[in-house]
Motif scaffolding. Sequence first.
Motif: not given
Length: 160
Positions: A41-46, A138-152
């Motif tokens: 959560i702390l790493q999320k971009n606004l 005037m701000l939005r949270e960046e949606e954090v995309k899960e990293n699925n590279d490891r699974e693939s």
Amino acid sequence: MDFDKKASMSPEYLLTGNQTDHLTYLTWDFSIFENEVDDKILQKNLLCAACGHPITKVREKIKIRGRHEYRFNNLGYPIVLGCFRNAPGCIGYGGISHGYSWFRGYTWQIQLCKNCQSQLGWVYISEQDRFYALVFKMLREEEVKENNDRESDEGSSTPA
């Protein structure tokens, strides 16, 4: 994520909906211990609500005089803002004002999005301190995309 092309500091925009519901970090109960979920959560971009340009990160949130969140009345309409240590996605506009500061002892300057020039808030400056007061609407949270590279990678192993 959809961005709001009508996002502005206008009374019409600020009075529509709740000014803070879209920011989940405001409701998160951060642990006193370091943990993976808090760190995510702390790493999320606004981001700028109008164009999606990165403005700051949740980890830049600070308390000024014991609070992160402030509510003010500006020309008859409510402004709800948060205080941040740094906002590299902002650029100052106009001169530095010494009058009518919401934070006693601080001068201030309007801050715009570096990308689309929407007003996002203000920077407050004193002899010892500097912080950004950014309007939550005037701000939005960046949606954090899960990293699925490891699974693939695991599913497509090649024989040696």
